[in-house]
Design an enzyme around this catalytic site. Structure first.
Site, PDB file in Angstrom:
ATOM      1  N   HIS A 176     -29.932 -18.925  79.191  1.00  0.00           N
ATOM      2  CA  HIS A 176     -28.500 -19.027  78.810  1.00  0.00           C
ATOM      3  C   HIS A 176     -27.638 -17.825  78.988  1.00  0.00           C
ATOM      4  O   HIS A 176     -27.939 -16.893  78.030  1.00  0.00           O
ATOM      5  CB  HIS A 176     -28.128 -19.493  77.323  1.00  0.00           C
ATOM      6  CG  HIS A 176     -28.620 -21.019  77.102  1.00  0.00           C
ATOM      7  ND1 HIS A 176     -28.121 -21.950  77.497  1.00  0.00           N
ATOM      8  CD2 HIS A 176     -29.846 -21.572  76.410  1.00  0.00           C
ATOM      9  CE1 HIS A 176     -28.758 -23.461  77.262  1.00  0.00           C
ATOM     10  NE2 HIS A 176     -30.000 -22.859  76.587  1.00  0.00           N
ATOM     11  N   GLU A 182     -38.382 -21.821  71.010  1.00  0.00           N
ATOM     12  CA  GLU A 182     -37.751 -20.762  70.167  1.00  0.00           C
ATOM     13  C   GLU A 182     -38.293 -20.587  68.734  1.00  0.00           C
ATOM     14  O   GLU A 182     -37.777 -20.210  67.792  1.00  0.00           O
ATOM     15  CB  GLU A 182     -36.411 -21.040  69.703  1.00  0.00           C
ATOM     16  CG  GLU A 182     -35.606 -21.509  70.871  1.00  0.00           C
ATOM     17  CD  GLU A 182     -34.165 -22.136  70.941  1.00  0.00           C
ATOM     18  OE1 GLU A 182     -33.665 -22.104  69.805  1.00  0.00           O
ATOM     19  OE2 GLU A 182     -33.554 -22.967  71.681  1.00  0.00           O
ATOM     20  N   ASP A 241     -27.283 -21.893  82.209  1.00  0.00           N
ATOM     21  CA  ASP A 241     -25.831 -22.154  82.046  1.00  0.00           C
ATOM     22  C   ASP A 241     -25.253 -20.678  82.160  1.00  0.00           C
ATOM     23  O   ASP A 241     -25.952 -19.668  81.712  1.00  0.00           O
ATOM     24  CB  ASP A 241     -25.297 -23.235  81.057  1.00  0.00           C
ATOM     25  CG  ASP A 241     -25.761 -22.935  79.674  1.00  0.00           C
ATOM     26  OD1 ASP A 241     -25.942 -23.745  78.878  1.00  0.00           O
ATOM     27  OD2 ASP A 241     -26.044 -21.717  79.326  1.00  0.00           O
TER      28      ASP A 241
HETATM   29  O1  G3I Z   1     -25.097 -37.501  67.548  1.00  0.00           O
HETATM   30  C1  G3I Z   1     -24.384 -36.876  66.426  1.00  0.00           C
HETATM   31  C2  G3I Z   1     -23.274 -37.742  65.998  1.00  0.00           C
HETATM   32  O2  G3I Z   1     -23.655 -38.917  65.592  1.00  0.00           O
HETATM   33  C3  G3I Z   1     -22.367 -36.886  64.934  1.00  0.00           C
HETATM   34  O3  G3I Z   1     -20.992 -37.773  64.478  1.00  0.00           O
HETATM   35  C4  G3I Z   1     -22.111 -35.506  65.521  1.00  0.00           C
HETATM   36  C5  G3I Z   1     -21.170 -34.758  64.584  1.00  0.00           C
HETATM   37  O4  G3I Z   1     -22.193 -34.216  63.374  1.00  0.00           O
HETATM   38  O5  G3I Z   1     -23.203 -34.905  65.709  1.00  0.00           O
HETATM   39  C6  G3I Z   1     -23.935 -35.732  66.579  1.00  0.00           C
HETATM   40  O6  G3I Z   1     -24.983 -34.591  66.941  1.00  0.00           O
HETATM   41  C7  G3I Z   1     -24.917 -33.672  67.702  1.00  0.00           C
HETATM   42  C8  G3I Z   1     -25.802 -33.569  68.900  1.00  0.00           C
HETATM   43  O7  G3I Z   1     -25.615 -32.281  69.568  1.00  0.00           O
HETATM   44  C9  G3I Z   1     -25.252 -34.635  69.768  1.00  0.00           C
HETATM   45  O8  G3I Z   1     -23.781 -34.323  70.344  1.00  0.00           O
HETATM   46  C10 G3I Z   1     -25.440 -32.342  66.731  1.00  0.00           C
HETATM   47  O9  G3I Z   1     -24.569 -32.347  65.620  1.00  0.00           O
HETATM   48  C11 G3I Z   1     -25.237 -30.986  67.585  1.00  0.00           C
HETATM   49  O10 G3I Z   1     -25.969 -30.044  66.738  1.00  0.00           O
HETATM   50  C12 G3I Z   1     -26.287 -31.077  68.862  1.00  0.00           C
HETATM   51  O11 G3I Z   1     -26.080 -29.950  69.589  1.00  0.00           O
HETATM   52  C13 G3I Z   1     -26.947 -29.804  70.593  1.00  0.00           C
HETATM   53  C14 G3I Z   1     -27.923 -28.417  70.035  1.00  0.00           C
HETATM   54  O12 G3I Z   1     -28.992 -28.147  70.969  1.00  0.00           O
HETATM   55  C15 G3I Z   1     -28.579 -28.711  68.638  1.00  0.00           C
HETATM   56  O13 G3I Z   1     -29.614 -29.636  68.637  1.00  0.00           O
HETATM   57  C16 G3I Z   1     -26.607 -29.558  71.846  1.00  0.00           C
HETATM   58  O14 G3I Z   1     -25.817 -30.847  72.374  1.00  0.00           O
HETATM   59  C17 G3I Z   1     -27.616 -29.039  72.808  1.00  0.00           C
HETATM   60  O15 G3I Z   1     -26.904 -28.920  74.169  1.00  0.00           O
HETATM   61  C18 G3I Z   1     -28.290 -27.973  72.444  1.00  0.00           C
HETATM   62  O16 G3I Z   1     -29.272 -27.371  73.103  1.00  0.00           O
HETATM   63  C19 G3I Z   1     -30.299 -26.431  72.780  1.00  0.00           C
HETATM   64  C20 G3I Z   1     -31.550 -26.765  73.143  1.00  0.00           C
HETATM   65  O17 G3I Z   1     -32.161 -28.009  72.617  1.00  0.00           O
HETATM   66  C21 G3I Z   1     -32.496 -25.635  72.891  1.00  0.00           C
HETATM   67  N1  G3I Z   1     -32.124 -24.303  73.417  1.00  0.00           N
HETATM   68  C22 G3I Z   1     -30.804 -24.162  73.028  1.00  0.00           C
HETATM   69  C23 G3I Z   1     -29.764 -24.868  73.428  1.00  0.00           C
HETATM   70  C24 G3I Z   1     -28.490 -24.812  73.167  1.00  0.00           C
HETATM   71  O18 G3I Z   1     -28.256 -24.600  71.773  1.00  0.00           O
END
Ligand code: G3I
Length: 334
Positions: free
Chosen positions: A225, A149, A255
Site C-alpha cells: 500500500h 499483519e 494501491d
Molecule cells: O458491511 C458493513 C456495513 O453493513 C456497515 O453499515 C458499514 C458501516 O459500519 O460497515 C460495513 O463494513 C465495512 C467493510 O469495510 C465493508 O465495507 C467495515 O466497517 C470496514 O471497516 C471495512 O473496511 C475494510 C478494512 O480492510 C477493514 O476490514 C476495507 O474495505 C478493506 O479494503 C480493508 O482491507 C485491508 C486488508 O483486509 C488487510 N490489509 C489492509 C487493508 C486496508 O486496510
C-alpha cells in the site's frame, strides 16, 4: 414466460451499463504464468455488470476484500454466514480465477465475542474458526493468507488477543493446523508496511525463516500500500531476501494513494510508482503474482477511510483507464 423476461430485463437494468472497453491486452494475458488479481466486493460483483465484466476480463485471481474476515463470517458466536464469500468463490471458479483466502487470523475485525475470550476458550475458538474456514473451502482455496499483519512497526509481535491469550507460538500453531487440514494449499503470511528493509520486514524474515524450516510456510505476501512518496528503500532487495529463503512472494494489496485533487502530474507519478511495483515482481522469479487492492477509484478503501486521499487504483470512477493502467500493461509486457 413474459414475467420472466420482464424480471430479467429489470435485473439487467439494475446491473448498469456494460464495461467501457479497456485498451490493449488484458492484464491477465500479459502476466503469463503469474497471477494478476484484484480485491473484490461481493455485493458489487453481483450488482454491477461493468465491475463484473472487468474482473473477469482483466484478472486471473481474486481476493474477497472483506467477506472471509471473521467479523463478517461470524459476528455473533455460532451465527455463521459464509454465503457472501461462497458467491465470490463460485464466480471465480466460472472465470478461471484463483481465490486467495483472506484472512484466517488478523488482529483487526475480530468479532467482539472473540475479543472477550481468555486462555483455552480463545484458543479453541481460533482453531475452531480456522477448521471451519479451511474445512469449508477445501481445495477451492489454493492459497491462504493464514496470518495477517502480526508484526508491529518496531519489529515486535503486534499486540492482539491471540498474542495475549495464546502466546507468541500462536502463529506457528495456526500454520500447523492449516497445513494439517489442507496439505495442498499454499500458506502465506501477509504483512503491511514490510515492503522495504525495516524492523518489521526484518522480523517478518525471521518468522518466515522459522516457519519455512518447519515446513509450514510457502509464501510471503507484501501488501504494498503506497502513495506518491513512492516505493520504500530496498523494495527489490527485500523481495530478494525472502526469495533466498526458497519462498514464493506475492504482492498482495497494491494501491497508490494520491492527495486529492488528482492532477495530471500526480497521475503520471502514480503510474511510475505502479510501474516499479510491477517490475519488482516480474523481474523476481519467486514473485508469483500481483493483486491490486481494488481496480477502480469508485470502490477503494483509500477514499473511504483516508480523508483527502483517493484515486488510488488503475481505473477512474468511470472505469476508464488512468495512466497507471497503461503503465502496468507496459511493465507486464517488459
Ligand atoms: O458491511 C458493513 C456495513 O453493513 C456497515 O453499515 C458499514 C458501516 O459500519 O460497515 C460495513 O463494513 C465495512 C467493510 O469495510 C465493508 O465495507 C467495515 O466497517 C470496514 O471497516 C471495512 O473496511 C475494510 C478494512 O480492510 C477493514 O476490514 C476495507 O474495505 C478493506 O479494503 C480493508 O482491507 C485491508 C486488508 O483486509 C488487510 N490489509 C489492509 C487493508 C486496508 O486496510
Amino acid at each position: 414466460m413474459a414475467l420472466l423476461v420482464v424480471v430479467a430485463v429489470a435485473r439487467d437494468r439494475d446491473q448498469g451499463p456494460p464495461a467501457p472497453a479497456l485498451p490493449g491486452t488484458p492484464l491477465r494475458e500479459l502476466a503469463g504464468e503469474r497471477r494478476i488479481g484484484t480485491a473484490v466486493r461481493g455485493d458489487v460483483l453481483e450488482g454491477t455488470r461493468a465491475y463484473r465484466e472487468i474482473v473477469g476480463t482483466q484478472f486471473s485471481a481474486v481476493t474477497p476484500e472483506n467477506e472471509m474476515k471473521w467479523a463478517f463470517v461470524e459476528p455473533e458466536r455460532g451465527d455463521v454466514d459464509l454465503e457472501p464469500a461462497d458467491r465470490i468463490v463460485r464466480a471465480a471458479g466460472k472465470a478461471g480465477q484463483e481465490v486467495r483466502g483472506h484472512t484466517l487470523v488478523w488482529f483487526f475485525q475480530v468479532p467482539p465475542w472473540v475479543e472477550r475470550l481468555k486462555g483455552a476458550e480463545l484458543r479453541d475458538a481460533v482453531l475452531g474458526h480456522v477448521q471451519r474456514m479451511v474445512g469449508h473451502y477445501g481445495d477451492g482455496i489454493p492459497v491462504w493468507d493464514v496470518v495477517n499483519e502480526a508484526i508491529a512497526d518496531d519489529g515486535q509481535l503486534r499486540d492482539s488477543v491471540f498474542l495475549r491469550e495464546m502466546g507468541p507460538g500462536y502463529i506457528e500453531d495456526v500454520f500447523r493446523l492449516v497445513r494439517q487440514l489442507t496439505p495442498k494449499a499454499r500458506l502465506y503470511i501477509n504483512e503491511i508496511g514490510a515492503d522495504g528493509i525495516n524492523p518489521k520486514s526484518d522480523k517478518l524474515l525471521e518468522i518466515a525463516r522459522d516457519l519455512k524450516g518447519k515446513g509450514l510456510l510457502d509464501g510471503v505476501g507484501l501488501q504494498s500500500h503506497f502513495n506518491l512518496k513512492g516505493i520504500p528503500d530496498g523494495y527489490e532487495e527485500n523481495l530478494r531476501r525472502f526469495a533466498e529463503l526458497g519462498l514464493e512472494i506475492a504482492i498482495t494489496e497494491a494501491d497508490v494513494g494520491i492527495g486529492l485533487p488528482a492532477t495530471p502530474d500526480k497521475l503520471a507519478h502514480q503510474a511510475r510508482v505502479y510501474r516499479r511495483i510491477v517490475r519488482a515482481c516480474v523481474t523476481q522469479p519467486a514473485c508469483k503474482g500481483i493483486t491490486f487492492w481494488g481496480f477502480s477509484d469508485r470502490w477503494s478503501w483509500i477514499s473511504e477511510t483516508q480523508p483527502g486521499q483517493g484515486a488510488a487504483t488503475l481505473l477512474g470512477d468511470d472505469l476508464r483507464p488512468k495512466p497507471a493502467f497503461r503503465a502496468v500493461q507496459r511493465a507486464l509486457r517488459g
